[in-house]
Structures are given as C-alpha cells and as structure tokens.
Design an enzyme around this catalytic site. Structure first.
Site, short mmCIF file in Angstrom:
data_model
loop_
_atom_site.label_atom_id
_atom_site.label_comp_id
_atom_site.label_asym_id
_atom_site.label_seq_id
_atom_site.Cartn_x
_atom_site.Cartn_y
_atom_site.Cartn_z
N ARG A 239 6.02 -84.14 59.02
CA ARG A 239 7.36 -84.75 58.52
C ARG A 239 7.16 -86.19 59.41
NH1 ARG A 239 7.58 -82.11 54.53
NH2 ARG A 239 9.06 -80.91 53.82
N GLU A 268 10.93 -92.06 53.27
CA GLU A 268 10.33 -91.84 51.96
C GLU A 268 11.27 -91.62 50.74
OE1 GLU A 268 8.09 -88.35 52.38
OE2 GLU A 268 7.30 -88.66 54.21
N HIS A 286 2.58 -88.74 50.90
CA HIS A 286 3.24 -87.57 51.10
C HIS A 286 2.73 -86.49 49.96
CE1 HIS A 286 6.86 -84.88 52.69
NE2 HIS A 286 5.81 -84.22 52.24
#
Ligand code: DGY
Length: 319
Positions: A239, A268, A286
């Site tokens: 993360r 994000e 991601h």
C-alpha cells in the site's frame, strides 16, 4: 426463496459475474467507476450485500448514514484499509476479504518490480523504443544483481512468504521483520529480525508486504531509508500509505537508494507525478493481483464468503 440482493461495485471477471447472477439478485456497475459515498449510502437501502473493491471507501461518516438493510460487505480485495472496520462492525455489518488467492500474483509483480528497478528497465525500454540506442560499452546500464544479495521483507504474511519463496529461487538470502517470528516450516531458513531497524541495515533489497494501518502509516520514513545499505533497491506492492514519498524521493535524488519499484502510491489513481522524472523508479498502476486466474479466484472467494453468510454459516474470511 427470494435471492439476496447484491451490488457489485466494479466490473469483476466474467466468471465471477456469471456465478453471482446465478445465485443472487445482482446489480453490477458496468460503467466500472469507483462507488462514491453517496452511492454506497443509497446502496445500503437497496441491497443486502455489497462486493466492493479497494476503490470504494467505507468511511465512518458514510457508514453512519447506512440503512439497516445492508448485512455484509464481502470485499474483493485482501486489503481492507478502505473500510472503517469498527464503524461497519458497530452497525452489525459483516466484513470479509480475500486472503491467499492473490499472494502469487502479487509476489510475481514484486519480482518484476525488483528486477526491473535493479536493471534499469525504464531507461532501457525508453532507449530502445525511441531509437536512442546508438552505442554499447561494458559500462553501459550496469545494474544490481539479485543473486546472492540480501533481501529484507517487512511483513511475512501470505504475500511476503510467496515473495520469499520466489526470491529463494533467485538465490537471495532472505531476512524478514514480522510482528511475530514464524515457525521454522514457514520461515524456510529466512533470518528473523526483531525490529524494522535491524532488518533495514542488511537489506540490499527491501520489499514491503504489510497492511496499511494507523501503525504502519509512513513506515518507511527518512530515518529508515537512511538505515538501508547505500545503493539499496526498494519495492512496494502493498500500500502507498507505507511510504513517505518525499523521503523516498530525497533518498533517490541523493543516490542513497539506487532504485525503486512501486505498484502502490499515496494517491491512487494517478500516483506521484514527482516520481516521473526519475527513470530509476519503475512504476506500475496497482496491478499486483491483476492476472486472469487471480481475478477469478478473488471474485469466487468473495462469493464463497457471501454464500456462507446467507447460508447461516460463518464466512471463512470474516474479519
Ligand atoms: C488487494 O486485494 O488488497 C489488492 O491490492 C487489490 O485491491
């Protein structure tokens, strides 16, 4: 018997959607846009269950406005930092996640990022792609070898252990920090460090595999980057919240960190535009769990949890 009403917030795999449509009265957001707080609140009055992704934020503020109809949030992700768990539990809403099934896909991506960062993948690709490759010399694009190097892993859960297994195949010497030391059968020879600081001092390569929690926010800060051996390579597929991005940028700019491989960012989608100027930062958007096999497995695991819940059993991944 009426089927429970289910809202699927994003376009999940075809196999997942087919199975969901067979077993539930399902509505799918085919537009595939992230669900807003207002949409979540509205959905809580219309649906018994939601399968969200990490793009939907179940904040305490939103959850406080939920209707009593919603009974379960069966996440499609393993990470649940987008869910205020105390708030959801406080409303009596069950929450599940999808551990195990994405460990290999994420570990594969961590390997790609580690190798790509270590061997100038971004600059190399650019030079060939743009026709700028006009010479060669033994001093050209010399990178860092992983074979025989020390790999530090923070967080030796399922993904951390899957990455360690792959790194062993590359002949790396695996070290780790975890809240608790693993039994020998799980550690498989990896060296345990009782503190992050102790681990960092030996990590020629560092890979992050712990969840984002209030305790791990900015885990990698300026002081900790400074502890890494000069020329270390840092990888993050966990993360973005784990990394102080300004501190990472400073460590990259000073040359103390040779390269980084990042699949996760503080913001994000979009990432950190300041990273773009540095070709020794290899970035992906991601996509750690984004393989066909894993997307099906994540969807099926979320549905398994729903099936158990509506059959009156405890879901396997109840948090
Ligand atoms: C996860 O499952 O946590 C992945 O990051 C995708 O959301």
């Amino acid at each position: 018997m009426t089927k429970p009403r289910l809202w699927i917030t994003r376009r999940l795999s075809d196999a997942t959607l087919e199975r969901a449509a067979r077993d539930y009265d399902v509505a799918v957001n085919h537009e595939d846009t992230p669900g807003s707080a207002a949409e979540l609140i509205a959905a809580s009055a219309e649906f018994d269950a939601i399968i969200p992704c990490h793009s939907e934020h179940f904040t305490a503020e939103a959850v406080a406005q939920f209707s009593d109809r919603l009974k379960i949030v069966a996440n499609h992700s393993v990470g649940v930092d987008h869910c205020d768990l105390p708030a959801l539990k406080g409303r009596g809403i069950a929450v599940t996640n999808t551990p195990d099934v994405l460990s290999d896909a994420t570990a594969e991506l961590a390997m790609l990022l580690m190798l790509g960062a270590a061997r100038h993948a971004v600059a190399g690709d650019r030079i060939v792609r743009t026709g700028a490759w006009d010479s060669w010399s033994p001093a050209f694009m010399v990178g860092k070898q992983v074979t025989g190097a020390r790999l530090g892993i923070i967080g030796m859960g399922r993904v951390g252990r899957a990455f360690a297994a792959k790194a062993r195949g590359f002949g790396m010497d695996v070290h780790y920090f975890n809240r608790t030391e693993l039994p020998d059968a799980q550690a498989e020879g990896a060296t345990y460090h009782q503190s992050v600081e102790s681990l960092l001092k030996v990590a020629d390569f560092l890979s992050l595999h712990c969840p984002a929690t209030p305790e791990t926010a900015n885990l990698m800060n300026a002081d900790r980057f400074a502890l890494l051996p000069a020329g270390a390579v840092v990888v993050n597929t966990a993360r973005g919240a784990l990394v102080d991005e300004e501190a990472l940028l400073n460590a990259i700019t000073s040359g103390h960190i040779a390269a980084a491989g990042l699949d996760c960012f503080q913001v994000e989608p979009s990432g950190n535009p300041a990273f773009a100027a540095h070709e020794n930062i290899f970035m992906l958007p991601h996509i750690g769990s984004a393989t066909r096999e894993t997307r099906d497995a994540m969807g099926f695991r979320a549905l398994d949890n729903l099936d158990a819940f509506f059959a009156g059993r405890t879901p396997r991944d109840l948090l």
